[in-house]
Design an enzyme around this catalytic site. Structure first.
Site, PDB file in Angstrom:
ATOM      1  N   CYS A 162      15.776  -4.738   1.855  1.00 33.22           N
ATOM      2  CA  CYS A 162      15.704  -4.065   0.549  1.00 33.22           C
ATOM      3  C   CYS A 162      16.055  -2.584   0.682  1.00 33.22           C
ATOM      4  O   CYS A 162      15.855  -1.815  -0.250  1.00 33.22           O
ATOM      5  CB  CYS A 162      14.325  -4.244  -0.083  1.00 33.22           C
TER       6      CYS A 162
ATOM      7  N   GLU B 241       2.464 -12.776   9.053  1.00 32.81           N
ATOM      8  CA  GLU B 241       2.308 -11.723   8.034  1.00 32.81           C
ATOM      9  C   GLU B 241       0.998 -10.995   8.302  1.00 32.81           C
ATOM     10  O   GLU B 241      -0.005 -11.622   8.643  1.00 32.81           O
ATOM     11  CB  GLU B 241       2.306 -12.383   6.644  1.00 32.81           C
TER      12      GLU B 241
ATOM     13  N   GLN C 122       8.519 -12.306  -5.719  1.00 34.23           N
ATOM     14  CA  GLN C 122       9.730 -11.591  -6.147  1.00 34.23           C
ATOM     15  C   GLN C 122       9.812 -11.512  -7.671  1.00 34.23           C
ATOM     16  O   GLN C 122       9.545 -12.494  -8.361  1.00 34.23           O
ATOM     17  CB  GLN C 122      10.971 -12.311  -5.601  1.00 34.23           C
TER      18      GLN C 122
END
EC number: 2.1.1.-
Length: 458
Positions: free
Chosen positions: A414, A339, A289
């Site tokens: 987001c 992931e 981030q």
């Protein structure tokens, strides 16, 4: 309504009042019911605008002169704000931006998600909303025979040459300035996107805000980097905190920044940073981030919504390099992270070892395939956390969540539009949205992060 029926024509000058803002920060005015989108205009403002484009049902204009300005209007401090595409809201006071982001989330939840029972909390902003970015990715080019580096003009690939960005950390600005200066001095050519020639395509600077460590990444068109030895020595001398100098080779004609091949030219493969008490290893291509201060705020909120007591099993879908997983592992019995990017899972495992977490397990693959396999192995998730990309959750993943029936789902988003769409699917499947908290990760831009929690109905 055809173009002929539109109440305005291209190049008309109209006097309008701005009624609202779009998701990308443009003012919305109406001319006889016809929507006109006007960048850098604020709600409540009366102004004269020139119509620059007329389409079926809506058009675009630009501000010619202000008749009555909004009390939320401020002077943009950045000298290239009107050219650069990096920020959209520097003409709006910070308090107004926070209200705008809260309203955007509330509006799309109601309009797209048909979720009306939840009042979105006020956006959590920053005390110091400048210089927050820990990563700069700067395109390099040539103009009139000289190397330039900066950011793209809005909606274009024209580089605005600049030495400073007010949302970048000063250390990143310093790296970009030094590399640009050295490349010019050594005659290293910037990349020509149209002709696919030149050497230096991008310079990436990464800064560990809580450790002071710096990584410099030079992205080149080919393996060859002229004056490599001198360049490395001079970078190291000019930037004493630098811990890693890396070359990435991208020979393709593409808008993708990184190529497949990365090699360390000097120093370490990783730099380190911390979020809260957790340490993270960051490589040239790691997703990490860009605003660690607000990331902690976001993850603390996700933890609060997860409501862990220490006895829960948690699944973190879209786990990346394990940032949320490790936060959850502080308070959960066991965390499973999944992931699709293998390099991210390698980083996640490294970060778990780095922090001594033994109650975290990571897997590579599509969450919607790995999670049913875990379920078949007897894994029962009390809480599922999702942090998907802008396109939102895969439909198959949402079905998997509904089949697994965790007590709570924590959704880190987001993109408010895909958040609203996905919350609707989960609500239709037996969940109830309990709370939504926007967090301002990217001040002066229209980007909105938020975290929502849903609970399984009886």
């Amino acid at each position: 309504m055809s173009k002929q029926q539109a109440p305005v024509n291209k190049n008309d000058v109209v006097e309008v009042t701005i009624e609202d803002l779009t998701h990308d920060g443009a003012g919305v005015a109406k001319v006889d019911g016809y929507a006109l989108f006007i960048p850098k205009a604020l709600p409540g403002e009366r102004l004269k605008a020139k119509v620059v484009k007329v389409k079926k049902g809506y058009g675009f204009g630009r501000v010619l002169n202000m008749i009555e300005a909004s009390p939320d209007r401020v002077e943009a401090p950045c000298p290239v704000f009107n050219q650069c595409g990096g920020c959209q809201l520097q003409h709006m006071s910070y308090d107004a931006q926070l209200r705008y982001k809260q309203k955007q989330v509330q509006d799309v939840l109601e309009r797209i998600g048909k979720i009306t029972a939840v009042t979105v909390r006020p956006t959590i902003g920053m005390n110091e909303p400048w210089r927050y970015r820990n990563k700069a990715q700067v395109p390099v080019g040539e103009r009139e025979g000289g190397l330039i580096a900066g950011f793209y003009q809005e909606r274009s690939h024209r580089i605005i040459d600049m030495d400073e960005c007010m949302i970048q950390h000063e250390e990143n600005d310093k790296v970009i300035r030094q590399v640009k200066e050295l490349a010019r001095e050594l005659g290293i050519r910037g990349y020509d996107e149209e002709k696919h020639r030149g050497t230096l395509r991008h310079v990436v600077a990464r800064y560990g805000k809580n450790t002071g460590e710096i990584m410099v990444v030079l992205i080149t068109r080919g393996e060859e980097l002229p004056h490599k030895k001198t360049l490395i020595e001079r970078i190291h001398k000019a930037i004493p905190h630098v811990k890693s100098i890396v070359q990435n080779v991208n020979p393709k004609r593409t808008n993708v920044i990184f190529g497949d091949k990365t090699k360390v030219l000097w120093g370490e493969e990783y730099i380190y940073d911390t979020i809260g008490d957790i340490k993270f290893a960051i490589s040239a291509r790691s997703f990490y981030q860009v605003n660690p201060e607000q990331t902690k705020v976001l993850y603390d909120q996700a933890l609060e919504f997860a409501n862990l007591t220490g006895s829960e099993t948690v699944i973190d879908a879209y786990c990346g390099i394990g940032t949320i997983s490790l936060f959850l592992a502080q308070q959960a019995k066991h965390v499973y992270g999944v992931e699709i990017v293998p390099e991210a899972i390698s980083d996640a495992k490294r970060n778990a070892r780095l922090n001594g977490f033994a109650n975290v397990q990571f897997a590579v693959g599509d969450a919607e395939k790995v999670m049913p396999w875990w379920y078949a192995q007897g894994v029962r998730a009390d809480v599922i956390v999702v942090d998907p990309p802008r396109k939102g959750c895969d439909e198959a993943l949402l079905k998997t969540i509904l089949n697994m029936k965790p007590d709570r789902v924590v959704y880190v988003s987001c993109n408010p539009a895909t958040l609203a769409r996905d919350l609707r699917v989960l609500e239709d499947g037996g969940y109830e949205t309990k709370d939504v908290q926007p967090v301002d990760m990217f001040p002066w831009t229209t980007h909105i992060e938020s975290v929502a929690v849903l609970e399984l109905k009886n």
